[in-house]
Design an enzyme around this catalytic site. Structure first.
Site, short mmCIF file in Angstrom:
data_model
loop_
_atom_site.label_atom_id
_atom_site.label_comp_id
_atom_site.label_asym_id
_atom_site.label_seq_id
_atom_site.Cartn_x
_atom_site.Cartn_y
_atom_site.Cartn_z
N GLU A 245 64.98 64.78 59.22
CA GLU A 245 65.47 63.92 58.15
C GLU A 245 64.57 62.72 57.81
O GLU A 245 64.96 61.56 58.00
CB GLU A 245 66.89 63.43 58.46
CG GLU A 245 67.92 64.56 58.43
CD GLU A 245 69.37 64.04 58.45
OE1 GLU A 245 69.59 62.81 58.54
OE2 GLU A 245 70.27 64.89 58.37
N GLU A 348 72.26 71.31 60.02
CA GLU A 348 73.32 70.31 60.19
C GLU A 348 74.32 70.47 59.05
O GLU A 348 73.92 70.58 57.88
CB GLU A 348 72.78 68.88 60.20
CG GLU A 348 71.95 68.52 61.42
CD GLU A 348 71.61 67.03 61.49
OE1 GLU A 348 72.35 66.22 60.87
OE2 GLU A 348 70.61 66.68 62.14
#
Length: 426
Positions: A245, A348
């Site tokens: 991320e 995720e």
């Protein structure tokens, strides 16, 4: 370019793979990726026309959980662990702050207690009993303690516990992804998952997005690659993620990451593997965030993406373009398409929603059918790709929307995941 690593032994002991490429079994001979003869499920192809490994005849897709807060504790999801076991408070929002507050010796002792108790061998067995076949392990670069600056404060001793968990999971026949979740100087210092809090990166204060910190990231990747290929406990690690991320903008910072760090990450990992005489079919898959994440096309500057893989994070409840009602969430997920870069794993996702305590969503017991249907709809979409990894296995939240173990206990997630194809909520 990185030219040396901390632990080069010169002999490769283990192989790397994607679950559809090779057959693995537990010590007892169990194959967690073998489709039962009576199981149902579509034979889908991806948008690019490739048949996903997860749907090769007789094989199941990746179905997994993140070991969130095992090696980078996030106080928002592990508040009791943070205060009662580790001994830090809300005034210490990250591991860096916590270790600085406790002192190195005390922190090492308390984090060791946490590492030994948060995820146990019993947890691995419970995951398998629920039909899971994969774990994703988020770690910080400081798990290699030689990479820390003297001015940095992180717990020490975590590598032995990482090895222990990988050994348990390998013995059980699980597939393992190791993810650089916390990068040097923080890839997004506003997020506790980086292990340290920092001002948002700018051209004058770039945090992770600068050559010196890319170099430390490469040291991490080189050391980790060597360790994976030379330590038997890591034999089922088939994928390494170069950074989790990064910031979701396309600017000079993310361009430098994609043009410099990503190609150098490939070269670093492959150079280590070649030095160990690892054959190309046994290379690690090298994972980057996909184009849908928002940091730009990860392949733009790659000259060779052999055994590349991509990570898609899809928190539907954070999508501000959806009017938060059960019907709208379900309709969105039924029509969703996570294709693009290939192969992609939805690494995720969760069942969290906006307005999470509205009567439409809370209490959970009054809205079980919605959550069951929404789980089913999301899984169906993600299994059209390589599969999925839920965030997370466990939390201290008392909220099964973030907690796979709790969601099974609440009756949201079935213990036989193949049952999702018996009913179609879409």
């Amino acid at each position: 370019m990185l030219s040396f690593f901390v632990f080069l032994t010169g002999v490769a002991l283990v192989n790397a793979w994607m679950p559809g490429n090779k057959t693995i079994t537990s010590r007892e001979g169990r194959n967690l990726f073998k489709r039962p003869s009576n199981a149902t499920g579509p034979g889908n192809t991806t948008a690019s026309g490739h048949l996903t490994d997860g749907w090769l005849p007789g094989n199941l897709p990746i179905r997994g959980v993140n070991l969130g807060s095992q090696f980078i504790v996030e106080p928002w999801m592990a508040s009791t662990e943070w205060t009662d076991v580790i001994g830090c408070t809300s005034s210490q929002p990250s591991e860096f702050d916590c270790v600085l507050y406790l002192g190195q010796s005390t922190a090492n002792s308390r984090f060791a207690t946490h590492w030994g108790d948060w995820i146990t061998q019993g947890d691995i067995g419970e995951m398998i009993s629920y039909g899971l076949n994969t774990i994703r392990i988020p770690v910080g670069y400081w798990i290699w303690e030689s990479l820390k600056y003297d001015s940095e404060y992180f717990p020490e001793g975590g590598l032995a516990y990482l090895t222990q968990i990988c050994g348990w999971a390998s013995d059980a026949g699980m597939y393992i992804i190791i993810d650089l979740h916390g990068a040097p100087f923080a890839q997004d210092g506003q997020q506790p998952f980086t292990g340290q809090m920092a001002a948002p990166p700018t051209d004058s204060n770039p945090d992770f997005y600068q050559p010196s910190q890319y170099q430390r990231g490469l040291w991490f990747l080189g050391n980790m690659t060597n360790y994976i290929h030379t330590n038997y406990a890591y034999r089922n690690v088939g994928m390494i993620e170069v950074v989790n991320e990064p910031i979701t903008v396309q600017n000079d910072l993310t361009d430098s990451m994609r043009s410099s760090y990503y190609p150098d990450a490939f070269s670093t990992i492959r150079n280590v593997e070649n030095s160990l005489c690892v054959t190309p079919n046994n290379y690690l898959h090298i994972q980057m965030m996909d184009n849908l994440w928002g940091s730009g096309d990860p392949t733009q500057y790659l000259t060779n993406n052999y055994f590349a893989a991509y990570d898609d994070h899809n928190y539907v409840g954070f999508n501000g373009n959806i009017d938060p009602t059960p019907a709208n969430y379900l309709a969105y997920s039924c029509a969703d398409n996570r294709g693009g870069n290939w192969p992609v794993v939805v690494g995720e996702w969760s069942l969290t929603v906006a307005n999470e305590y509205d009567a439409d969503f809370w209490p959970i017991a009054n809205n079980l059918q919605f959550y069951r249907d929404w789980f089913n709809a999301q899984v169906r979409v993600y299994e059209k790709q390589e599969g999925w990894i839920f965030w997370s296995w466990k939390t201290n939240l008392g909220d099964p929307r973030w907690d796979y173990q709790g969601a099974v206990a609440a009756g949201i997630i079935p213990t036989n995941l193949n049952d999702i194809y018996n009913t179609n909520p879409c």
